[in-house]
Design an enzyme around this catalytic site. Structure first.
Site, PDB file in Angstrom:
ATOM      1  N   PRO A 180      26.638 -34.792   7.335  1.00  0.00           N
ATOM      2  CA  PRO A 180      27.769 -34.630   6.421  1.00  0.00           C
ATOM      3  C   PRO A 180      28.865 -35.670   6.591  1.00  0.00           C
ATOM      4  O   PRO A 180      29.507 -36.066   5.610  1.00  0.00           O
ATOM      5  CB  PRO A 180      28.278 -33.222   6.731  1.00  0.00           C
ATOM      6  CG  PRO A 180      27.055 -32.497   7.216  1.00  0.00           C
ATOM      7  CD  PRO A 180      26.291 -33.511   8.003  1.00  0.00           C
ATOM      8  N   TYR A 181      29.108 -36.115   7.821  1.00  0.00           N
ATOM      9  CA  TYR A 181      30.104 -37.170   8.018  1.00  0.00           C
ATOM     10  C   TYR A 181      29.755 -38.404   7.192  1.00  0.00           C
ATOM     11  O   TYR A 181      30.590 -38.941   6.452  1.00  0.00           O
ATOM     12  CB  TYR A 181      30.210 -37.537   9.502  1.00  0.00           C
ATOM     13  CG  TYR A 181      30.996 -38.803   9.740  1.00  0.00           C
ATOM     14  CD1 TYR A 181      32.356 -38.856   9.439  1.00  0.00           C
ATOM     15  CD2 TYR A 181      30.380 -39.951  10.241  1.00  0.00           C
ATOM     16  CE1 TYR A 181      33.080 -40.030   9.641  1.00  0.00           C
ATOM     17  CE2 TYR A 181      31.100 -41.106  10.442  1.00  0.00           C
ATOM     18  CZ  TYR A 181      32.446 -41.148  10.135  1.00  0.00           C
ATOM     19  OH  TYR A 181      33.151 -42.304  10.318  1.00  0.00           O
ATOM     20  N   GLY A 182      28.524 -38.884   7.317  1.00  0.00           N
ATOM     21  CA  GLY A 182      28.098 -40.051   6.550  1.00  0.00           C
ATOM     22  C   GLY A 182      28.153 -39.806   5.057  1.00  0.00           C
ATOM     23  O   GLY A 182      28.501 -40.699   4.275  1.00  0.00           O
ATOM     24  N   THR A 234      30.263 -37.881   3.494  1.00  0.00           N
ATOM     25  CA  THR A 234      31.649 -37.945   3.033  1.00  0.00           C
ATOM     26  C   THR A 234      32.138 -39.384   2.946  1.00  0.00           C
ATOM     27  O   THR A 234      32.940 -39.724   2.058  1.00  0.00           O
ATOM     28  CB  THR A 234      32.599 -37.149   3.949  1.00  0.00           C
ATOM     29  OG1 THR A 234      32.667 -37.737   5.260  1.00  0.00           O
ATOM     30  CG2 THR A 234      32.179 -35.692   4.064  1.00  0.00           C
TER      31      THR A 234
END
Length: 327
Positions: A142-144, A146
């Site tokens: 999810p970080y990537g 976003t």
């Protein structure tokens, strides 16, 4: 031109403030101090304490300081945490960015926007020795996701509203320009190993069965001072462009370093020789991600200066100044 640096009291942000001031840029820092440190912001630099999720606070800061450019770093950035809390990451990283862009457009004064992106947008590039800006983006956490969504939102807003935009895809950041600005957290690899060693515990390797030479993840590590100078180069690039304009560029050294090799360098620097222990893989960790830095050299006239030994030794000097063994 006045630049507002969101997250400017953070580890990376403080280095960018430092180099942009040396380059003669007028700066205001905007930071909620959730992870940033007030003392990192020089007394001469205005500091607005607020969240990018607070639309009124952002709007007031842009107006009060006559901001014409934004460097946006404020975001959540821990991969494993993003896997555990994806909704929070999308809210903080994407909704916060949307609010900031909306305020920038409404201000009528912001003409340039520089976005802090990440190599995490590439995910697990299959069979690629060096990742170029043309490598397909397929984030695996999810970080990537976003960060990739952020790049697209920045580009679309810039094209629609006549704002020059650039996204810098950071690889793994380490080191310190001076001990006072060192990374005081323990979420990135280098300070994480420092933390374990100063507590007399073995460093941890999260998986040694990856398809790499020694079985551990391979990353491209970049000195934070080099990264900060890349922002100065990008700010100058933006100033030279017609409106609108957009740039996406990798910021790395183009050199792969395995986790085990980095730990070996840390042990040589610190004098501690506690053998690392291998634990299970962390969710969302790709095996190898190493940058091609050619585009940055060609377009920005920028290239890295420091190697791994410089990163580790400068980071260690900062660690010894700031940290004592934690409980």
């Amino acid at each position: 031109m006045t630049w507002m640096i969101t997250g400017g009291a953070g580890y990376i942000g403080a280095h960018i403030v430092r180099e942009m001031r040396y380059a003669g840029q007028d700066i205001v820092v905007y930071d909620d101090l959730s992870t940033g440190v007030r003392a990192r912001v020089p007394d001469e630099v205005p500091l607005v304490v607020g969240s990018v999720l607070d639309a009124q606070c952002v709007t007031d800061a842009l107006k009060d300081h006559a901001v014409t450019g934004i460097v946006h770093l404020a975001a959540k950035k821990q991969v494993a945490e993003s896997v555990e809390r994806p909704l929070w990451y999308w809210h903080e990283n994407v909704e916060g960015l949307r609010i900031l862009l909306e305020a920038a457009v409404a201000s009528g004064t912001v003409t340039s926007f520089l976005f802090s992106s990440s190599a995490a947008v590439y995910g697990m590039p299959d069979g690629v020795d060096l990742v170029t800006e043309e490598t397909p983006c397929s984030p695996v956490n999810p970080y990537g996701e976003t960060k990739l969504a952020g790049e697209r939102l920045v580009r679309a807003a810039g094209q629609a509203h006549g704002i020059r935009t650039a996204s810098l895809r950071y690889f793994n950041v380490a080191g310190a320009a001076v001990p006072a600005l060192a990374d005081t957290g323990a979420s990135n690899l280098v300070p994480m190993v420092f933390d374990r060693l100063t507590r007399g515990e073995a460093p941890r390797i999260f998986g040694d069965d990856y398809p790499t030479a020694d079985g551990t993840c391979v990353r491209d590590f970049i000195h934070v001072s080099d990264l900060a100078l890349a922002h100065v180069a990008a700010v100058r690039w933006l100033a030279d462009q017609e409106v609108p304009a957009d740039l996406v560029v990798n910021i790395g050294r183009g050199v792969g370093v395995s986790v085990r090799s980095m730990i070996d360098t840390i042990e040589l620097t610190t004098g501690d020789t506690v053998a690392p222990v291998v634990t299970t893989r962390r969710p969302g960790d790709p095996a190898r991600v190493v940058a091609s830095a050619d585009h940055a050299a060609q377009v920005l006239g920028w290239k890295s200066r420091y190697g791994v030994a410089d990163m580790v030794s400068s980071a260690w000097a900062g660690w010894r100044r700031h940290r004592t063994p934690s409980a």
